[in-house]
Enzyme design. Structure first.
Site, PDB file in Angstrom:
ATOM      1  N   GLY A  51       2.339  -1.916 -10.005  1.00 28.45           N
ATOM      2  CA  GLY A  51       2.882  -1.624  -8.688  1.00 28.45           C
ATOM      3  C   GLY A  51       4.137  -2.794  -8.257  1.00 28.45           C
ATOM      4  N   GLU A 103       4.622 -10.515  -7.350  1.00 26.42           N
ATOM      5  CA  GLU A 103       3.353  -9.756  -7.015  1.00 26.42           C
ATOM      6  C   GLU A 103       3.858  -8.750  -5.961  1.00 26.42           C
ATOM      7  OE1 GLU A 103       0.886  -8.747  -8.073  1.00 26.42           O
ATOM      8  OE2 GLU A 103      -0.340 -10.422  -9.139  1.00 26.42           O
ATOM      9  N   ASP A 104       2.942  -7.583  -5.873  1.00 25.04           N
ATOM     10  CA  ASP A 104       3.404  -6.733  -4.847  1.00 25.04           C
ATOM     11  C   ASP A 104       2.455  -7.120  -3.646  1.00 25.04           C
ATOM     12  OD1 ASP A 104       1.001  -6.038  -6.340  1.00 25.04           O
ATOM     13  OD2 ASP A 104       1.563  -3.779  -6.354  1.00 25.04           O
ATOM     14  N   ASP A 107      -4.538 -10.043  -2.670  1.00 25.05           N
ATOM     15  CA  ASP A 107      -5.759  -9.730  -1.469  1.00 25.05           C
ATOM     16  C   ASP A 107      -6.725 -10.847  -1.775  1.00 25.05           C
ATOM     17  OD1 ASP A 107      -7.271  -8.252  -0.230  1.00 25.05           O
ATOM     18  OD2 ASP A 107      -8.285  -7.130  -1.811  1.00 25.05           O
ATOM     19  N   LYS A 135      -2.711 -10.574   1.979  1.00 24.06           N
ATOM     20  CA  LYS A 135      -3.643 -10.423   2.828  1.00 24.06           C
ATOM     21  C   LYS A 135      -4.440 -11.751   2.879  1.00 24.06           C
ATOM     22  CE  LYS A 135      -4.909  -5.666   1.912  1.00 24.06           C
ATOM     23  NZ  LYS A 135      -5.692  -4.784   1.201  1.00 24.06           N
ATOM     24  N   PHE A 156      -5.985  -1.353   4.164  1.00 23.11           N
ATOM     25  CA  PHE A 156      -5.463  -0.868   2.672  1.00 23.11           C
ATOM     26  C   PHE A 156      -3.863  -0.230   2.895  1.00 23.11           C
ATOM     27  CE2 PHE A 156      -5.186   1.370  -1.229  1.00 23.11           C
ATOM     28  CZ  PHE A 156      -5.710   0.712  -2.185  1.00 23.11           C
ATOM     29  N   VAL A 157      -3.160  -0.698   2.140  1.00 27.04           N
ATOM     30  CA  VAL A 157      -1.764  -0.203   2.543  1.00 27.04           C
ATOM     31  C   VAL A 157      -1.414   0.345   0.928  1.00 27.04           C
ATOM     32  CG1 VAL A 157      -1.104  -1.832   4.043  1.00 27.04           C
ATOM     33  CG2 VAL A 157      -0.835  -2.548   1.814  1.00 27.04           C
ATOM     34  N   ASP A 163      -0.556   1.789  -4.742  1.00 17.63           N
ATOM     35  CA  ASP A 163      -1.152   2.967  -4.627  1.00 17.63           C
ATOM     36  C   ASP A 163      -2.401   3.129  -4.332  1.00 17.63           C
ATOM     37  OD1 ASP A 163      -1.934   1.581  -7.113  1.00 17.63           O
ATOM     38  OD2 ASP A 163      -2.748   3.290  -7.869  1.00 17.63           O
ATOM     39  N   ARG A 169       2.888   5.704  -4.776  1.00 19.05           N
ATOM     40  CA  ARG A 169       3.822   4.423  -5.363  1.00 19.05           C
ATOM     41  C   ARG A 169       4.982   4.513  -5.023  1.00 19.05           C
ATOM     42  NH1 ARG A 169       0.898   0.968  -8.779  1.00 19.05           N
ATOM     43  NH2 ARG A 169      -0.286   2.290 -10.136  1.00 19.05           N
TER      44      ARG A 169
HETATM   45  P1  IMP Z   1      -6.957  -9.147  -5.515  1.00 15.96           P
HETATM   46  O1  IMP Z   1      -7.116  -9.902  -7.132  1.00 15.96           O
HETATM   47  O2  IMP Z   1      -8.079  -9.059  -4.812  1.00 15.96           O
HETATM   48  O3  IMP Z   1      -5.902 -10.416  -5.083  1.00 15.96           O
HETATM   49  O4  IMP Z   1      -6.207  -8.053  -5.878  1.00 15.96           O
HETATM   50  C1  IMP Z   1      -5.832  -7.391  -7.079  1.00 15.96           C
HETATM   51  C2  IMP Z   1      -5.036  -5.764  -7.042  1.00 15.96           C
HETATM   52  O5  IMP Z   1      -5.783  -5.180  -6.041  1.00 15.96           O
HETATM   53  C3  IMP Z   1      -3.656  -6.081  -6.298  1.00 15.96           C
HETATM   54  O6  IMP Z   1      -2.959  -6.588  -7.299  1.00 15.96           O
HETATM   55  C4  IMP Z   1      -3.322  -4.593  -6.189  1.00 15.96           C
HETATM   56  O7  IMP Z   1      -3.266  -3.899  -7.304  1.00 15.96           O
HETATM   57  C5  IMP Z   1      -4.752  -4.260  -5.511  1.00 15.96           C
HETATM   58  N1  IMP Z   1      -4.797  -4.116  -3.998  1.00 15.96           N
HETATM   59  C6  IMP Z   1      -5.316  -4.916  -3.249  1.00 15.96           C
HETATM   60  N2  IMP Z   1      -5.037  -4.491  -1.696  1.00 15.96           N
HETATM   61  C7  IMP Z   1      -4.474  -3.416  -1.883  1.00 15.96           C
HETATM   62  C8  IMP Z   1      -3.985  -2.450  -1.036  1.00 15.96           C
HETATM   63  O8  IMP Z   1      -3.915  -2.960   0.156  1.00 15.96           O
HETATM   64  N3  IMP Z   1      -3.190  -1.283  -1.365  1.00 15.96           N
HETATM   65  C9  IMP Z   1      -2.943  -1.425  -2.635  1.00 15.96           C
HETATM   66  N4  IMP Z   1      -3.423  -1.982  -3.780  1.00 15.96           N
HETATM   67  C10 IMP Z   1      -4.153  -3.213  -3.474  1.00 15.96           C
END
Ligand code: IMP
Length: 183
Positions: A51, A103-104, A107, A135, A156-157, A163, A169
């Site tokens: 992403g 990073e995109d 979360d 987030k 969720f975006v 994606d 994407r």
């Molecule tokens: P984290 O470890 O919870 O910070 O998130 C890990 C991964 O979850 C991110 O790098 C994204 O690939 C995916 N992710 C989290 N929130 C979203 C969203 O809203 N849309 C798409 N992918 C997400």
């Protein structure tokens, strides 16, 4: 957004959160801040596949410094937990280099936190994080974010690299999904 009416009309999408112009304006500002802060240093932009490559490609064009790029890919272990498996490692060593992880979205921050611990052991000169979307209400891991494009609510975006099961994407904008989609 010419030719994009088909995706905008997708029944899974709720509404557009950031337009292509809003995204690129913000990317330009973040790129300018990075250019100022890293003046005189050798910068490595490190991105997590897949992403992050959309943000990386635009950001790199707005950083007015010599830089290199490298890529990692990770996948979560089946069964959950914070540990992630590195499925593609960096091509180059980062010891003594100034590394900016691009990073995109962040979360909970658990994936990134794990990755940062791995990278720290390789003794970079500095290690910072730049994320397009944050987030932060959902954050579990305690991590510092040096550059942030936008704070977003707990929705969720998709789009601009993000994606849902591999879809969306390539959209040039970021959209929320309908609540029913995520349950
Ligand atoms: P984290 O470890 O919870 O910070 O998130 C890990 C991964 O979850 C991110 O790098 C994204 O690939 C995916 N992710 C989290 N929130 C979203 C969203 O809203 N849309 C798409 N992918 C997400």
């Amino acid at each position: 957004m010419r030719g994009r009416t088909a995706v905008l009309a997708d029944p899974l999408l709720d509404r557009m959160l950031f337009s292509p112009d809003q995204i690129l304006d913000r990317v330009e500002e973040v790129g300018a801040a990075i250019t100022r802060d890293y003046d005189g240093r050798d910068l490595v932009l490190l991105t997590v596949l897949r992403g992050g490559i959309f943000f990386l490609a635009d950001l790199a064009r707005h950083i007015d410094l010599p830089l290199t790029m490298d890529f990692m890919a990770v996948s979560s272990y089946a069964g959950g937990g914070a540990a992630v498996r590195i499925t593609k490692d960096l091509d180059d060593a980062i010891e003594g280099r100034h590394v900016l992880v691009v990073e995109d979205i962040i979360d909970t921050g658990l994936t990134l936190n794990y990755l940062l611990n791995v990278l720290r052991q390789r003794r970079p000169a500095s290690l910072e994080v730049c994320t397009l979307l944050d987030k932060d209400a959902r954050r579990i891991a305690d991590l510092q974010v040096a550059y942030r494009g936008f704070r977003i609510p707990d929705r969720f975006v998709v789009g601009y690299g993000l994606d849902l099961g591999g879809r969306f994407r390539g959209m040039p904008f970021i959209a929320t999904l309908r609540d029913e989609v995520m349950g």
